[in-house]
Write an enzyme that holds these catalytic residues in place. Structure first.
Site, mmCIF file in Angstrom:
data_model
loop_
_atom_site.group_PDB
_atom_site.id
_atom_site.type_symbol
_atom_site.label_atom_id
_atom_site.label_comp_id
_atom_site.label_asym_id
_atom_site.label_seq_id
_atom_site.Cartn_x
_atom_site.Cartn_y
_atom_site.Cartn_z
ATOM 1 N N GLU A 163 0.809 -1.217 0.000
ATOM 2 C CA GLU A 163 0.000 0.000 0.000
ATOM 3 C C GLU A 163 0.847 1.275 0.000
ATOM 4 O O GLU A 163 0.686 2.164 0.842
ATOM 5 C CB GLU A 163 -0.951 0.010 1.212
ATOM 6 N N GLU A 173 -6.900 -7.450 -0.803
ATOM 7 C CA GLU A 173 -7.389 -7.268 0.564
ATOM 8 C C GLU A 173 -8.821 -6.767 0.536
ATOM 9 O O GLU A 173 -9.204 -5.953 -0.303
ATOM 10 C CB GLU A 173 -6.547 -6.237 1.332
#
Length: 680
Positions: free
Chosen positions: A151, A307
């Site tokens: 991320e 995710e």
């Protein structure tokens, strides 16, 4: 390089953090993964401190054990470079590796992503760790995918330290070549800002008033590129040592800080972390937009949902759980929009730490007493009958133009009004979805020829190259739908003179003189000339002068009463429409329905509670029907000739979808959306 066939079906799994648990739990985890149908886990994402507990001292024994155990149970590994969260010793050894905020505050140890991307010692330590990992596991039979960092830009997308200032100057020198060129591009004649030496240039730190807009825009570009250079460094090591294993890094949908169109070209497969808010009225809408842009980033390539939450997250003010059925529905939506993998954060809900209240596949209560476990286990079994979807395309005749550069430029300060891009994009996206359209997102300088209609909800910044791209699209027969305050500035954030939007005023057949920014509670009305229908206008209206365009609707109030509000213009073989105000969603649906109809794009006007996607298997088409309403059923009249996707079984002409119900219908012919109806 990425081949879904290497995974034996749809990817299914989660982030796995065995370092948080004693060894006796690991074997139970592996057995439960087999029961749930898990075939891939992301491993080692936050493990730097465990893999290198002291500088240059490595311990891979525990990771060896876990890798072998997972392979023994038929679970592949998406192995991380572990660089997402440097260990405390690194910050102690290199205090200036910690990032600095716009206000000059150097951040402290205790969270994650605590690194300055320009810090060379940090890069050296990261390079050494990645090299150790890659050399050790390159041939391991469990290794299926490399997961670079995690991320990027989630918490720190800009560092304002002196090291980043130096890198910014180098970036500017490469971009502009000379200070004269930079001064021209930045418009430094304003406010006595002319630079006489590169060393005078600083990041746009906190200043007495507005910073130079082009400086701010270039800083956002640089910050995205600076993190991208860090990714490239990590990926290059993996490609050199382990070239046979594909590489990804997980994106965050419409993350403001990173230009994902640029980033996506650097990985083998796009992956996404998606957390739509279950408490919102339309969580599927937020999810669908992010799913569609992930598919669009690499020209329609299917992607991985890396995710998501099985139920509640831990970081909102109120963390709403996913009610029974919603998790399955959103995963079916991801498959319909091009996902080849469905993964969660995380496998086992943590006992300690900042994310201990974040749901997992295995909840705190354990699998036997958990509703969530029953749902994820059932989904894992269901996916085995859907493997064919991994070969499907998601064709779209309509695209929304999107550009991070324009987003950054629009939301820089000192505008006529504080406009936010994403609510405008979401409004137009919702309208197109309610008209039954698959939607791509396309870069302004990307290939537009595949589309019948290209929509620009707002394209404040339009480069000269993008303007020419739009011109060629319409001239060649395409249909353009443009929203207000578009085409105002070029790539340098300079206004184009002669009437807005000067770069495409010939395409639109009009020019805008000025903007009528409305105060809270103030409205205007627009009336269509053809049928007299009226729409409210909020926030924004424009003073429009036509130079060849046909006036489709006029404003009804204030000094612009009777003047054009919506226009249509034939340009070459195509048409260009302009919506000169901020219309409510219901009006945007009506207007886009007319535009799609005139462009001969089949559509079906659908209720907001039915999500429809059409995918193409080459020899068949699949209609994905999702009832996104949590309490009410829907009766859907299907096009003739369909059968159950899973087993080829027959279907009734009218299909009832229960709340959060999902149906996949296979057709051996092209399906026209106008043959689909929802019955009252």
């Amino acid at each position: 390089m990425f081949d879904i066939n290497d995974f034996g079906g749809i990817i299914y799994g989660a982030d796995y953090n065995p370092e948080q648990w004693p060894r006796e739990v690991w074997r139970e985890d592996a057995q439960l993964m087999r029961e749930a149908g898990v075939n891939l886990v992301s491993l080692g994402i936050f493990s730097w401190a465990h893999l290198e507990p002291q500088p240059d001292t490595y311990d891979f024994s525990w990771l060896d054990e876990v890798m072998d155990l997972l392979h023994e149970h038929g679970v592949g590994v998406n192995l991380a470079t572990a660089t997402a969260s440097p260990p405390p010793w690194l910050s102690l050894k290199y205090p200036d590796s910690r990032p600095v905020t716009v206000d000059g505050v150097r951040l402290e140890v205790g969270g994650r992503q605590l690194y300055c991307p320009s810090h060379q010692a940090f890069r050296t330590q990261a390079r050494q760790l990645i090299t150790q990992i890659a050399q050790r596991y390159q041939g391991h039979p469990a290794l299926k995918l490399w997961h670079v960092n995690n991320e990027y830009g989630c918490h720190i997308d800009q560092c304002f330290c002196g090291l980043c200032a130096e890198e910014f100057r180098l970036w500017l020198q490469e971009r502009y070549g000379t200070l004269d060129a930079l001064n021209t591009a930045w418009g430094t004649a304003f406010w006595s800002q002319r630079y006489g030496a590169w060393a005078e240039i600083q990041p746009p730190r906190r200043a007495p008033t507005y910073a130079n807009p082009t400086q701010q825009l270039d800083w956002r570009r640089f910050s995205s590129d600076n993190l991208l250079s860090l990714y490239r460094m990590e990926a290059s090591i993996l490609r050199e040592i382990s070239p046979q294993t594909p590489i990804t890094t997980n994106f965050l949908g419409f993350l403001p800080g990173l230009d994902y169109f640029k980033w996506a070209q650097e990985e083998d497969v796009v992956s996404l972390d998606a957390y739509p808010d279950p408490s919102s009225s339309r969580p599927h809408l937020e999810a669908g937009m992010t799913f569609d842009i992930m598919r669009s980033l690499r020209g329609g390539q299917r992607w991985i949902l890396m995710e998501q939450a099985t139920s509640a997250v831990n970081w909102r003010e109120r963390n709403t759980l996913k009610r029974p059925g919603l998790m399955r529905l959103l995963n079916h939506q991801a498959l319909a929009h091009g996902a080849n993998g469905l993964m969660f954060f995380q496998w086992r809900a943590s006992r300690a730490g900042a994310e201990k209240f974040h749901s997992g596949m295995v909840q705190h209560v354990g699998p036997q007493r958990s509703r969530v476990w029953q749902e994820v286990q059932a989904l894992g079994q269901e996916l085995k009958s859907l493997t064919e979807l991994t070969q499907a395309r998601v064709p779209a005749r309509v695209a929304i133009m999107f550009d991070w550069n324009s987003w950054w430029a629009l939301e820089i300060d000192s505008k006529p009004a504080a406009l936010k891009l994403m609510p405008l994009v979401q409004k137009w996206y919702a309208a197109l979805r309610q008209l039954g359209q698959n939607v791509d997102f396309v870069h302004p300088e990307g290939n537009l020829t595949a589309y019948d209609v290209v929509a620009l909800p707002n394209q404040y910044l339009l480069s000269h190259a993008a303007a020419q791209n739009v011109r060629q699209f319409v001239n060649g027969g395409g249909t353009l739908a443009t929203g207000f305050f578009s085409g105002i500035v070029d790539e340098h954030e300079h206004i184009q003179l002669g009437g807005y939007p000067a770069l495409i005023s010939d395409v639109l057949g009009l020019w805008v003189e000025e903007w009528l920014v409305m105060q809270p509670g103030e409205t205007n009305q627009v009336q269509l000339r053809e049928n007299g229908a009226t729409y409210d206008v909020h926030h924004w209206a424009e003073v429009i002068h036509v130079t060849g365009a046909e006036t489709v609707a006029t404003f009804q109030q204030d000094f612009i009463a009777g003047q054009p509000a919506i226009t249509s213009h034939r340009f070459g073989a195509g048409h260009a429409y302009y919506l000169g105000g901020d219309f409510p969603e219901a009006a945007v649906i009506d207007l886009l329905e007319e535009i799609l109809t005139h462009a001969n794009v089949p559509l079906s006007r659908l209720p907001a509670t039915l999500n429809v996607t059409l995918s193409d298997l080459g020899n068949a088409q699949v209609l994905h029907l999702l009832n996104v309403h949590s309490t009410e059923s829907l009766d859907v009249s299907l096009p003739d000739g369909g059968s159950r996707f899973e087993d080829g079984g027959s279907l009734p002409k009218v299909l009832t979808l229960p709340p959060y119900g999902v149906a996949l219908v296979r057709y051996s012919r092209d399906v026209r959306l106008d043959e689909l109806q929802v019955l009252e």
